[in-house]
Design an enzyme around this catalytic site. Structure first.
Site, short mmCIF file in Angstrom:
data_model
loop_
_atom_site.label_atom_id
_atom_site.label_comp_id
_atom_site.label_asym_id
_atom_site.label_seq_id
_atom_site.Cartn_x
_atom_site.Cartn_y
_atom_site.Cartn_z
N ASP A 282 0.87 -1.16 0.00
CA ASP A 282 0.00 0.00 0.00
C ASP A 282 0.92 1.22 0.00
OD1 ASP A 282 -2.09 1.77 0.03
OD2 ASP A 282 -3.17 0.82 1.69
C1 NOJ Z 1 -3.95 4.05 0.02
C2 NOJ Z 1 -5.14 3.15 0.03
O1 NOJ Z 1 -5.19 2.44 1.24
C3 NOJ Z 1 -5.14 2.17 -1.14
O2 NOJ Z 1 -6.35 1.47 -1.12
C4 NOJ Z 1 -4.97 2.93 -2.42
O3 NOJ Z 1 -5.02 2.03 -3.51
C5 NOJ Z 1 -3.65 3.69 -2.38
N1 NOJ Z 1 -3.68 4.61 -1.26
C6 NOJ Z 1 -3.37 4.46 -3.66
O4 NOJ Z 1 -4.22 5.54 -3.75
#
Ligand code: NOJ
Length: 728
Positions: A282
């Protein structure tokens, strides 16, 4: 004459020369093409793994390193970025494309920045409420199509963290509280994405079940609980959906960050489940180079803090063996070949908003759960009803959507801000209701003043009150109670008009202290770009509702496993980075309910829910009979006993032998059965042995305990007219 000409020696020479020329043409064409990469890895008849090995053999160390990290998030990667959340640089000399990653949980995010349009689908929680595998597939296919239309070749979506915490701000982009329902539905969504040739993913692996303290919280759970709950949902998603990527989550699990957790990544995901794709972190969820790489992380996003120079040095010094780096690269490149993005890159087209709207409406019509319908108040009869009061914020213009990285931009609006105010989409309940009842007087009150709303309700034959619960990534709800004193509004309207229908637009469950005072209630979740039109068709009987709750609705916070969201009291005050990066102390998230997630908690604790898991009404009624149960299959008959055609989602639950020490029952199978009035169908459902099993930590495997299994069948987890015991 012809004869003599053809037989003349110069003619023969000419013919030979032109034959030679013809033979040269393909050689020339081939040469031209060989300037584009034509290595043996471009041979489409080879398997993705073979192609990956062939191309990796050509790569320099720097090229390998460039593949295992992002090139910067949100456009930082420069002119090659397509504007998504991230990009993995390709290797042009070898024909490997840039991987353009776009958030797209409920539709493609951030289209507006580039002047584009994307369809807002109903939330994935709504999609889960359809219990319809075909619709889940269509959901994924629509997103896949619109990604490619916008020249993205990879999705960030497929959320399947279980709803342990009904106040989690991201529940709307997950699939509910049951691992089998959630896993099966998301696996189909992933399949739909893959059919469109994008790299599909599932996230957030694992146990990112709340937003409060998500960057520091340490989730503590035993292996049996893990494997039978959230990890079972991921197992189904990975083995049946076959995504090319798995996104590891921000939190810690049993003291290791999820993105450097060897148990989760190496042991379970890769070894046990046989996941062949790559694990990406993530955004900002990577915490080390060597440890993470050795624990199974394959790609750092969105930048190169750890998996750039630091990882390169670790490989050069042998701390991370070259075979491991090759494995990381193999997994990434393999997913590129397997998905089709190398052989058939997206070309870009104008998104078809009409097709999107149609799909969104169909899903919304199948996702809205009729919770209460006293005296069969619904459906309304368009020709009979004379006046309707439409009450509630935004009910004149729009429907609610979920916030954060799943936010889709509304048509006619600007790019929405992460953490900004809730975004409403132009789908007008007032207009849609007027269109259904052209002869009725339909008037609107925004409900800001309950007294004004109540007097409009009093003057109308029917009152329809819209209540909402905005949720977003980055924070959890403090309570199940609806915000902005909406309970008072409903109470005031219900007191003024006995025919009050409540429509809920929520991210997940909500408390309804007024439920006894209203005559009808319908949960439409975040219903997508055609949410109002879908709702109006249900209200007036054009569609017979069939959806069932994929989550338990508790009466109040006090009945939940945690009366407060774990850690919520440790949050810094608002303004100091609430929830995500605030200066919160490190803390443990003790999910003490263990196996008792959702209905399993309510069953085990003998608590009466407001609405049970699997519950949902129809405009017709169904009867069940003739259960025949065995360990590998059940069959039973469902009959439509009412006067309308309708569909019943028939559910099979199993209680394990007492020695298994499990919650009283679990969902193991279901089928959506469409029936005309009076019609009946016999359904036979195959049961997967794993779904009847428990996870044995000693043998690290599933087992079917010996003893009596109780099968129960019906229309909700709390209404199971059929039951039978089977000895195993
Ligand atoms: C953080 C989020 O938790 C995730 O779901 C997302 O895909 C990424 N940011 C990218 O925006």
């Amino acid at each position: 004459m012809n004869r003599s000409l053809t037989s003349a020696p110069w003619v023969v020479a000419l013919a030979l020369a032109s034959l030679l020329l013809l033979a040269l043409v393909p050689v020339r064409a081939q040469r031209q093409q060989s300037q584009a990469p034509r290595g043996p890895w471009m041979d489409q008849s080879l398997l993705p793994d073979q192609r990956a090995d062939l191309v990796i053999a050509q790569m320099t160390l720097d090229e390998k390193i460039s593949l295992v990290h992002g090139a910067g998030g949100f456009g930082e990667s420069g002119p090659r970025s397509n504007g998504g959340a991230g990009m993995i640089s390709g290797v042009p000399r070898l024909g490997l494309p840039d991987v353009q990653l776009a958030d797209s949980a409920v539709g493609v995010r951030a289209a507006a920045e580039r002047g584009r349009y994307a369809t807002l689908l109903p939330s994935t929680l709504a999609e889960a409420a359809t219990w319809d595998l075909n619709l889940a597939r269509e959901y994924g296919a629509l997103i896949g199509r619109e990604l490619r239309d916008q020249q993205y070749n990879a999705t960030l979506g497929g959320g399947v963290d279980l709803m342990r915490e009904p106040r989690n701000g991201r529940n709307f982009e997950y699939h509910g509280e049951d691992p089998i329902l959630a896993g099966k539905m998301v696996a189909q969504l992933i399949q739909g994405l893959r059919e469109q040739k994008v790299i599909a993913d599932t996230k957030h692996y694992a146990f990112n079940d709340q937003e409060t303290g998500r960057n520091i919280g340490n989730v503590k759970l035993g292996r049996r609980v893990m494997r039978e709950t959230d990890l079972l949902a991921f197992e189904i998603a990975v083995t049946e959906g076959q995504p090319g990527m798995v996104m590891c989550s921000y939190n810690k699990v049993n003291s290791d960050w999820a993105c450097e957790n060897s148990y989760l990544l190496n042991d379970v995901l890769k070894k046990t489940w046989g996941f062949k794709g790559f694990v990406l972190s993530d955004w900002g969820g990577t915490h080390s180079a060597a440890k993470a790489a050795l624990a199974g992380l394959d790609n750092e996003e969105p930048g190169s803090r750890f998996f750039g120079d630091e990882l390169k040095k670790a490989v050069e010094s042998g701390v991370v063996p070259m075979v491991r780096l090759n494995d990381m690269v193999h997994r990434i490149v393999r997913s590129e070949f397997a998905s089709g993005i190398v052989d058939d890159p997206p070309k870009g087209r104008v998104v078809d908003p009409f097709r999107g709207a149609e799909t969104a409406q169909t899903i919304a019509e199948n996702a809205s759960v009729l919770l209460k319908n006293a005296n069969n108040q619904l459906p309304l009869r368009a020709t009979a009803v004379k006046s309707i009061a439409v009450i509630g914020a935004h009910a004149d213009t729009s429907v609610l959507s979920g916030g954060g990285s799943a936010q889709v931009d509304p048509p006619g609006g600007g790019p929405s801000q992460f953490g900004g105010p809730p975004v409403w989409f132009p789908s007008s309940p007032l207009k849609a209701i007027r269109a259904q009842a052209p002869a009725a007087k339909v008037e609107f009150s925004d409900g800001a003043d309950p007294a004004t709303a109540a007097s409009l309700a009093k003057a109308s034959e029917v009152a329809i009150v819209f209540v909402n619960q905005p949720t977003s990534e980055g924070g959890d709800l403090p309570t199940l109670t609806l915000p902005d004193r909406q309970d008072q509004l409903v109470t005031a309207v219900a007191a003024a008009n006995p025919r009050t229908i409540v429509v809920l637009e929520t991210g997940g469950p909500a408390a309804m202290p007024w439920i006894g005072q209203v005559s009808a209630a319908i949960e439409i979740w975040y219903p997508g770009i055609r949410g109002a039109e879908a709702l109006a068709r249900i209200l007036f009987g054009g569609v017979n509702p069939s959806a069932k709750l994929p989550v338990t609705f508790a009466k109040s916070d006090a009945d939940l496993p945690h009366p407060k969201v774990p850690g919520i009291d440790l949050l810094p005050p608002p303004g100091a980075g609430r929830g995500v990066r605030g200066r919160m102390p490190d803390f443990n998230i003790d999910y003490t309910e263990g196996l008792k997630v959702g209905y399993k908690w309510f069953d085990a604790e003998n608590k009466e829910p407001l609405f049970a898991f699997g519950y949902g009404l129809s405009y017709t009624t169904f009867a069940y009979s003739g259960l025949r149960a065995a360990m590998d299959s059940v069959s039973f008959t469902v009959r439509n006993t009412g006067r309308r055609a309708g569909a019943e989602i028939a559910q099979v639950y199993v209680g394990l032998p007492p020695a298994a020490n499990e919650p009283p029952k679990r969902l193991v199978a279901w089928e959506k059965v469409s029936l005309d009035p009076g019609q009946s169908k016999t359904v036979t459902l195959r049961l997967e042995p794993k779904f009847l099993s428990i996870f044995n930590e000693q043998t690290d495997d599933w087992e079917l305990p010996a003893g009596a299994y109780t099968f129960s069948v019906g229309g909700s987890s709390r209404q199971t007219p059929l039951s039978a015991a089977v000895n195993h």
